[in-house]
Write a protein that holds these residues in place. Structure first.
Motif, PDB file in Angstrom:
ATOM      1  N   ASP A 180       0.858  -1.176   0.000  1.00 56.13           N
ATOM      2  CA  ASP A 180       0.000   0.000   0.000  1.00 56.13           C
ATOM      3  C   ASP A 180       0.896   1.229   0.000  1.00 56.13           C
ATOM      4  N   HIS A 181       0.299   2.406  -0.187  1.00 57.81           N
ATOM      5  CA  HIS A 181       1.079   3.641  -0.175  1.00 57.81           C
ATOM      6  C   HIS A 181       1.898   3.704   1.105  1.00 57.81           C
TER       7      HIS A 181
ATOM      8  N   GLU B 180      -1.352   9.709   4.721  1.00 56.74           N
ATOM      9  CA  GLU B 180      -0.092   8.969   4.754  1.00 56.74           C
ATOM     10  C   GLU B 180      -0.058   7.858   5.805  1.00 56.74           C
TER      11      GLU B 180
END
Length: 132
Positions: A30-31, A104
Motif C-alpha cells: 500500500d502507499h 499517509e
C-alpha cells in the motif's frame, strides 16, 4: 505502489505458500510503502499447530529486511475471533493504528514497524502515526 515492491510482496507470498501449503494468504503493498497482510487463513484442523506463528515470523522477518512496516486488520470473516487475533498479532509487535484514516497513515487497524526504525535517542519509531 511501485512495480518492484508489488513483485516483492507477491514473491514473498509465493515463498510462504510453498513453505506452508496449508496457509492461504494474500499480501500486497500500500502507499507508504506498507506491506499489507490482507488475509491469512488456515484450515481449522491446522489451527493451533504453530503454522500461523511461523508464517507471521516469516512475514515480519522479510519486512524487517526490507525496512517496511506491516499492516493488517484482524477479522472474523474466516471463523477467527477478533480479540484473540489482536492478541496473537501483538505477540509479533503489532500495535493499534490510532492514526488510521489520516493522510499517509495505513488504512488497516494494526501496524508493526521494523525494529530499529526509531530515530537516535528516541523510544518510538519515526512514523507519525505510531501509537505511544
Amino acid at each position: 505502489m511501485t512495480d518492484q515492491a508489488g513483485l516483492w510482496a507477491e514473491a514473498l507470498a509465493e515463498e510462504i505458500r510453498a513453505t506452508y501449503p496449508s496457509a492461504r494468504l494474500e499480501l500486497g503493498i500500500d502507499h507508504g510503502p506498507y506491506l499489507v497482510l490482507f488475509s491469512i487463513v488456515l484450515p481449522e484442523s491446522r489451527r493451533g499447530t504453530g503454522i500461523g506463528s511461523r508464517v507471521m515470523q516469516h512475514i515480519t522477518a522479510a519486512a524487517d529486511l526490507q525496512g517496511v512496516p506491516v499492516t493488517l486488520s484482524p477479522s472474523d470473516a474466516f471463523g477467527g475471533d477478533v480479540v484473540r487475533l489482536e492478541a496473537f498479532y501483538r505477540r509479533f509487535g503489532f500495535i493499534t493504528n490510532t492514526w488510521r484514516g489520516e493522510v499517509e497513515a495505513p488504512r488497516e487497524s494494526m501496524v508493526r514497524v521494523p525494529p530499529g526504525s526509531a530515530s537516535a535517542g528516541e523510544a518510538l519509531p519515526a512514523y507519525p502515526w505510531h501509537t505511544r
